[in-house]
Structure formats: structure tokens, C-alpha cells
Design an enzyme around this catalytic site. Structure first.
Site, PDB file in Angstrom:
ATOM      1  N   LYS A 157      58.203  39.161   0.890  1.00 51.05           N
ATOM      2  CA  LYS A 157      57.089  39.238  -0.048  1.00 51.05           C
ATOM      3  C   LYS A 157      57.419  38.401  -1.282  1.00 51.05           C
ATOM      4  O   LYS A 157      58.605  38.117  -1.494  1.00 51.05           O
ATOM      5  CB  LYS A 157      56.804  40.690  -0.409  1.00 51.05           C
ATOM      6  CG  LYS A 157      58.024  41.454  -0.971  1.00 51.05           C
ATOM      7  CD  LYS A 157      57.729  42.191  -2.210  1.00 51.05           C
ATOM      8  CE  LYS A 157      58.691  41.822  -3.249  1.00 51.05           C
ATOM      9  NZ  LYS A 157      58.734  42.319  -4.509  1.00 51.05           N
ATOM     10  N   HIS A 187      60.509  46.192   2.430  1.00 51.21           N
ATOM     11  CA  HIS A 187      61.676  47.045   2.651  1.00 51.21           C
ATOM     12  C   HIS A 187      61.379  48.537   2.453  1.00 51.21           C
ATOM     13  O   HIS A 187      62.110  49.381   2.938  1.00 51.21           O
ATOM     14  CB  HIS A 187      62.894  46.568   1.844  1.00 51.21           C
ATOM     15  CG  HIS A 187      62.837  46.903   0.385  1.00 51.21           C
ATOM     16  ND1 HIS A 187      62.152  46.160  -0.522  1.00 51.21           N
ATOM     17  CD2 HIS A 187      63.397  47.904  -0.326  1.00 51.21           C
ATOM     18  CE1 HIS A 187      62.283  46.685  -1.721  1.00 51.21           C
ATOM     19  NE2 HIS A 187      63.042  47.757  -1.635  1.00 51.21           N
ATOM     20  N   LYS A 191      62.696  52.408   4.734  1.00 55.95           N
ATOM     21  CA  LYS A 191      63.401  53.555   4.132  1.00 55.95           C
ATOM     22  C   LYS A 191      63.252  54.770   5.036  1.00 55.95           C
ATOM     23  O   LYS A 191      62.144  55.073   5.497  1.00 55.95           O
ATOM     24  CB  LYS A 191      62.819  53.854   2.738  1.00 55.95           C
ATOM     25  CG  LYS A 191      63.180  52.800   1.700  1.00 55.95           C
ATOM     26  CD  LYS A 191      62.514  53.125   0.373  1.00 55.95           C
ATOM     27  CE  LYS A 191      62.706  52.003  -0.635  1.00 55.95           C
ATOM     28  NZ  LYS A 191      63.887  52.163  -1.450  1.00 55.95           N
ATOM     29  N   GLU A 225      60.844  52.966 -12.743  1.00 55.21           N
ATOM     30  CA  GLU A 225      62.195  52.373 -12.699  1.00 55.21           C
ATOM     31  C   GLU A 225      62.727  52.263 -14.118  1.00 55.21           C
ATOM     32  O   GLU A 225      61.982  51.889 -15.031  1.00 55.21           O
ATOM     33  CB  GLU A 225      62.152  50.980 -12.075  1.00 55.21           C
ATOM     34  CG  GLU A 225      61.694  50.978 -10.624  1.00 55.21           C
ATOM     35  CD  GLU A 225      61.690  49.572 -10.029  1.00 55.21           C
ATOM     36  OE1 GLU A 225      62.586  49.266  -9.236  1.00 55.21           O
ATOM     37  OE2 GLU A 225      60.793  48.792 -10.363  1.00 55.21           O
ATOM     38  N   ASP A 244      53.977  42.838  -7.633  1.00 55.09           N
ATOM     39  CA  ASP A 244      55.375  43.024  -7.216  1.00 55.09           C
ATOM     40  C   ASP A 244      55.567  44.346  -6.483  1.00 55.09           C
ATOM     41  O   ASP A 244      56.324  44.408  -5.508  1.00 55.09           O
ATOM     42  CB  ASP A 244      56.263  42.986  -8.477  1.00 55.09           C
ATOM     43  CG  ASP A 244      57.749  43.099  -8.154  1.00 55.09           C
ATOM     44  OD1 ASP A 244      58.195  42.452  -7.181  1.00 55.09           O
ATOM     45  OD2 ASP A 244      58.463  43.831  -8.859  1.00 55.09           O
ATOM     46  N   HIS A 249      54.408  47.179  -1.922  1.00 57.26           N
ATOM     47  CA  HIS A 249      55.066  48.381  -1.415  1.00 57.26           C
ATOM     48  C   HIS A 249      54.192  49.645  -1.434  1.00 57.26           C
ATOM     49  O   HIS A 249      54.071  50.335  -0.434  1.00 57.26           O
ATOM     50  CB  HIS A 249      56.328  48.676  -2.233  1.00 57.26           C
ATOM     51  CG  HIS A 249      57.321  47.557  -2.260  1.00 57.26           C
ATOM     52  ND1 HIS A 249      57.732  46.898  -1.126  1.00 57.26           N
ATOM     53  CD2 HIS A 249      57.997  46.974  -3.280  1.00 57.26           C
ATOM     54  CE1 HIS A 249      58.627  45.974  -1.448  1.00 57.26           C
ATOM     55  NE2 HIS A 249      58.803  46.000  -2.746  1.00 57.26           N
ATOM     56  N   LYS A 335      58.541  49.134 -15.124  1.00 53.11           N
ATOM     57  CA  LYS A 335      59.929  48.845 -15.511  1.00 53.11           C
ATOM     58  C   LYS A 335      60.217  49.490 -16.867  1.00 53.11           C
ATOM     59  O   LYS A 335      59.295  49.748 -17.646  1.00 53.11           O
ATOM     60  CB  LYS A 335      60.139  47.324 -15.647  1.00 53.11           C
ATOM     61  CG  LYS A 335      59.774  46.521 -14.404  1.00 53.11           C
ATOM     62  CD  LYS A 335      60.762  46.734 -13.289  1.00 53.11           C
ATOM     63  CE  LYS A 335      60.457  45.834 -12.105  1.00 53.11           C
ATOM     64  NZ  LYS A 335      61.068  46.270 -10.869  1.00 53.11           N
TER      65      LYS A 335
HETATM   66  C1  BG6 Z   1      61.462  44.860  -5.054  1.00 54.18           C
HETATM   67  C2  BG6 Z   1      60.789  44.509  -6.350  1.00 54.18           C
HETATM   68  O1  BG6 Z   1      60.697  44.435  -3.969  1.00 54.18           O
HETATM   69  O2  BG6 Z   1      61.651  46.264  -4.977  1.00 54.18           O
HETATM   70  C3  BG6 Z   1      61.625  45.012  -7.524  1.00 54.18           C
HETATM   71  O3  BG6 Z   1      60.639  43.094  -6.447  1.00 54.18           O
HETATM   72  C4  BG6 Z   1      61.914  46.496  -7.361  1.00 54.18           C
HETATM   73  O4  BG6 Z   1      60.958  44.747  -8.747  1.00 54.18           O
HETATM   74  C5  BG6 Z   1      62.499  46.781  -5.992  1.00 54.18           C
HETATM   75  O5  BG6 Z   1      62.829  46.886  -8.377  1.00 54.18           O
HETATM   76  C6  BG6 Z   1      62.699  48.266  -5.726  1.00 54.18           C
HETATM   77  O6  BG6 Z   1      63.461  48.367  -4.581  1.00 54.18           O
HETATM   78  P1  BG6 Z   1      64.458  49.550  -4.216  1.00 54.18           P
HETATM   79  O7  BG6 Z   1      65.478  48.917  -3.337  1.00 54.18           O
HETATM   80  O8  BG6 Z   1      64.965  50.106  -5.508  1.00 54.18           O
HETATM   81  O9  BG6 Z   1      63.630  50.512  -3.449  1.00 54.18           O
END
Ligand code: BG6
Length: 481
Positions: A157, A187, A191, A225, A244, A249, A335
Site C-alpha cells: 500500500k 498487513h 494479524k 498511536e 495511510d 487498514h 499519531k
Molecule cells: C502502516 C502505516 O501501514 O501501519 C503506519 O503506514 C502505521 O503509519 C503502521 O504506524 C501500524 O502498523 P502496526 O505494525 O503497528 O500494526
């Protein structure tokens, strides 16, 4: 007698050459290289494999330097140190070849050398861990070269920045590869706890009968986050929290929560059901969106002094189907917030009649909730009311909890990236996103992208702008707990 087949062994992919484009980049160092080594340790890489790191001339490395980079990235980001027999075999499998959209010569030669060393029929996995502007060129280069044969391609992505660019990207991919060769990675879908949503819903009888508008009052997908954009200013400035995190996601997670039961877990039926959710999503109404920007963001390198990019977004999504009509799906992420959490909450309606008084101080408004904490290793919590011990019939909040860590042998757990790379080598597309789904998500986002509400400032370490609280009233965010 009812019996279930017991899984005795995990499938190992056929022999492979893996080409990692963007081999000197951040994603390769943090996730892909340590992930591949962890797969090797788990015995889940092919019996015979070679890994070729690749990047344009400007980032060229010798094979020795690439091996050093791999050692360093496993040391810094891997679960186990780079030593022992498996490491020796892994590091010996690494080589480096320059490539670019215009130049496939060195890569062709390196792939040929690797395939000869492996022998027999060898599959090819091309992982494009590269910035979005490099994807089209590489896809066309691969498609036009003999490397295309026996290949699968993992794409990262963001898949475009709006509907038009996503369509362009999908057209180029389609012109060069068959859809069965393409693996768009998200991703979050790798999970454990997200995949467990399917098990929780469809392998059990507890919740699924209640999983609808008659019983569910709201759904929250909340991913605050604490980290700021930390040196990613140049990328983030043109992207923002909505593209993002939400499009990439959170909408995919929403698809798993809201979908109907698929006829099987194969890629087509499962992704069809997710797609139907996206089809019935209403366009996001900009008046149901709060965008925030943390104080200090504009001072980050690569960020415009008058930037309107959001580092926080909260919104209400709606699904117009028989199961969900009228149930708000609240999504929030940002963030530099107060906590790092990844939480899904299903909030249930109140009982029709309340017979019992609540104890003093009991949380009146929070009621029955099912909470899936999907940050690895993950947990599930059912919040309910129970009788407080004592002579009077008074209720207070109680909780039943399942923790992955305490409940299963998790030593061989795969990190999301590792699991998805393994699935791609096995040709399993169930957990990868589909071009039509991505285009639909950009379609429902079009009004918001065309007329975004102004960004509201918030203090780092807070929960974002106060408007996010008003957005979901009379409901409340379940975080902080
Ligand atoms: C990423 C984003 O795809 O996922 C980031 O670009 C984000 O901004 C991250 O922090 C979160 O991933 P994780 O591994 O913490 O689940």
C-alpha cells in the site's frame, strides 16, 4: 461421531527465488528481511531458496554489503539473533542485483544464476517494497521481461491516492499480470486477532446470532498511536491519516467485522463477501468526519509550514444492508496520541427492561461490549454486568477475558508480514485485497477527499480534537478505558 481433521503439518512452499525490490529501504530492513529469516527459523521457507536484494543504481550494494545489511536488520528488528546453522544457510542465499524500470539485465542474470543453483522448476516471488511512484515502472519492467513466468508479485500500500490513480495502477497491473499472480498486502489482515474475527464469528454460536442491527448499537475500530510521524514527513505529508490508515487498514478490518459468512475460506468466496460490504457502504459524509493535526507537526522535516494534512481522523461509516442499516461504525486513528492501541469494540443494545439497579459508580453508559484487542499477541474481552456480592441485588461491571499469550503455544507465532509472505509463496490469496474492493473504497472516499473538513489542532499525548467526542455522542469512545 463428530470428528475434526487434526492439522499435522504446515505446508511449505515449493522452491523459490525471492526478489526483494527496495532492499535497502526501511520496510525491507524493519519487516521483510527479519521476517524472511524468521520464516527460515520456523522451517517455513522453501526447501531450496535464494533471496536477491534489488534497488536502482543509486542504491547499489555488493552482495557482501547486502549480507551485512541483512545481519544488521535481523539484529535490530528480528526476534532471534542472526546465528546458527539456519542463519548461515540464510545469509549464503542472499545476493544483490541492480534493477530499475528501464534496466532488467543484471536482475535477469542474477535470477538465472539462482535458479540454476536451486535446480528444477523454481517459482519467483517479487516483493515490491518500494515507494508508490516506483511501482508502475517496476510492474511494467517485470511484465515485459521473461521474469514474468512462474511469478507472483507482492505489492505494498498505498494502492493509489484516489479512485483515478487506483484505476490507473490496476490497469497497469492487469496489463502485465494475471490477477492470480498479484498479492496486494495489507498487513492488518495478517494479524492473528483479525483472522480470529472469522473464527470468533463463524466457528462459534455465541455471538453470531447477535451480530446485527437488532442487537448491536455501534461498532468502533480504534487505532490510536503514540508515535509521531518520525522522519516520515515527506511521505506522510502527501498521504495523511485517512489514506495511510483508514483506506489501507481500518476499512479492511471493517470488512471482516461486517461480512456475511462466506461459503468457504477460499479466496474468491471470502473476498466476495468483503466486497459486498464495501459495495453497501455509504459514501463517507464529510460532515461525519473530524480531521486533526498535532501541534508541532508543521515543524517536522518535509512538512509544509501551512500543511493541511491530517495526523488524526475520526469518522462515522455506515453500511446500507439488512444486517447493519442504522448501526454506526466509528473509526478513529492518529499519531502522537495518548496510547498505542488497536481495538475493535462491538457495543450491544441494552436489555429491553432493566430489573436491577446499578451499584454506585458502575459505568452506566458502557453496557455489554465485546472488545477485540488486535495488537499482537491479542486478546478478547466480554464486558457484562454481574451481581455485586452482598445482601442486595446490585449490578456492577464485570469482564471475561481471553489472552492469546496465556492460552496457546505462541512460540511459533508468525508476525503479520511473515504470515502474508508465506501465504503469497503458497499462492493463497484469501488475506490479500482485491482491485475492485480498493477501487470501491476510493469511490466511497471521493466526497471526503474533494471537500475535507478543516484540520483541527490537538496537543501531542492527548486523544485528538474535542470534536471527535461530539462526533459520536450520545455514544462515547471506549478508549481510554
Ligand atoms: C502502516 C502505516 O501501514 O501501519 C503506519 O503506514 C502505521 O503509519 C503502521 O504506524 C501500524 O502498523 P502496526 O505494525 O503497528 O500494526
Amino acid at each position: 461421531m463428530n470428528s475434526h481433521p487434526i492439522e499435522t503439518g504446515v505446508e511449505v512452499p515449493a522452491n523459490h527465488v525471492i526478489v526483494l525490490f527496495g532492499a535497502t529501504g526501511d520496510l525491507a530492513k524493519r519487516k521483510v528481511i527479519p521476517g524472511l529469516f524468521h520464516l527460515a527459523l520456523a522451517g517455513l521457507l522453501p526447501r531450496r531458496y535464494r533471496i536477491i536484494g534489488s534497488a536502482p543504481e543509486a542504491f547499489a550494494l555488493s552482495t557482501d554489503a547486502f549480507r551485512d545489511l541483512a545481519r544488521d536488520s535481523v539484529e535490530r528488528f528480528g526476534e532471534l539473533p542472526p546465528d546458527g546453522e539456519v542463519w548461515e544457510e540464510f545469509v549464503a542465499s542472499l545476493s544483490f542485483a541492480v534493477s530499475s524500470a528501464q534496466d532488467d539485465a543484471s536482475l535477469l542474470a542474477a535470477v538465472q544464476t539462482a535458479e540454476t543453483a536451486i535446480g528444477g522448476e523454481v517459482h519467483r516471488l517479487f516483493h515490491l517494497a518500494v515507494p508508490p511512484d516506483a511501482v508502475l515502472g517496476l510492474v511494467s519492467m517485470l511484465g515485459a521481461s521473461s521474469l514474468r513466468a512462474r511469478a507472483r508479485v507482492i505489492l505494498e500500500k498505498p494502492f493509489g491516492v484516489d479512485l483515478a490513480s487506483a484505476k490507473r495502477l490496476n490497469d497497469v497491473i492487469r496489463a502485465n499480470f494475471d490477477e492470480t499472480q498479484v498479492f496486494r498486502i495489507d498487513h492488518f489482515l495478517g494479524k492473528e486477532s483479525i483472522d480470529n474475527i472469522l473464527a470468533l464469528r463463524f466457528a462459534n454460536r455465541f455471538f453470531e446470532p447477535l451480530w446485527n442491527r437488532d442487537h448491536v448499537r455501534y461498532v468502533q475500530i480504534d487505532v490510536p498511536e503514540t508515535l509521531s510521524i518520525e522522519g516520515r514527513g515527506a511521505f506522510y505529508e502527501g498521504t495523511g491519516a485517512f489514506r495511510d490508515m483508514v483506506v489501507s487498514h481500518l476499512f479492511q478490518v471493517l470488512g471482516f467485522i461486517a461480512m456475511e459468512q462466506p461459503t468457504s475460506l477460499e479466496a474468491r468466496p471470502l473476498r466476495d463477501e468483503v466486497h459486498k460490504v464495501f459495495e453497501t457502504m455509504r459514501p463517507i459524509d464529510p460532515s461525519h468526519v473530524v480531521r486533526g493535526q498535532y501541534d508541532g507537526y508543521r515543524d517536522e522535516p518535509g512538512v509544509a509550514p501551512d500543511s493541511q494534512t491530517e495526523t488524526f481522523v475520526a469518522l462515522r461509516a455506515e453500511i446500507d444492508n439488512t444486517r447493519w442499516k442504522g448501526v454506526p461504525f466509528y473509526l478513529r486513528t492518529g499519531k502522537a496520541l495518548a496510547e498505542s492501541r488497536q481495538v475493535i469494540t462491538i457495543g450491544f443494545e441494552e436489555p429491553v427492561m432493566r430489573l436491577f439497579p446499578l451499584a454506585k459508580g458502575a459505568p452506566q453508559h458502557r453496557g455489554n461490549r465485546l472488545v477485540v484487542d488486535f495488537a499482537d499477541p491479542g486478546s478478547i474481552h466480554a464486558h457484562f454486568f454481574a451481581k455485586e456480592p452482598g445482601p442486595e441485588m446490585r449490578l456492577n461491571a464485570a469482564e471475561m477475558t481471553f489472552h492469546y499469550q496465556d492460552s496457546f503455544q505462541t512460540a511459533h507465532r508468525l508476525e503479520a508480514y511473515e504470515y502474508l509472505i508465506l501465504e503469497a509463496m503458497l499462492g493463497k490469496r484469501t488475506l490479500f485485497t482485491r482491485s475492485d474492493g480498493i477501487e470501491r473504497l476510493w469511490e466511497v472516499s471521493a466526497d471526503l477527499l474533494a471537500s475535507p473538513p478543516a484540520v483541527e489542532p490537538y496537543a501531542p499525548g492527548s486523544w485528538g480534537p474535542a470534536s471527535a467526542t461530539h462526533l459520536i455522542a450520545p455514544n462515547t469512545w471506549c478508549l481510554p478505558e
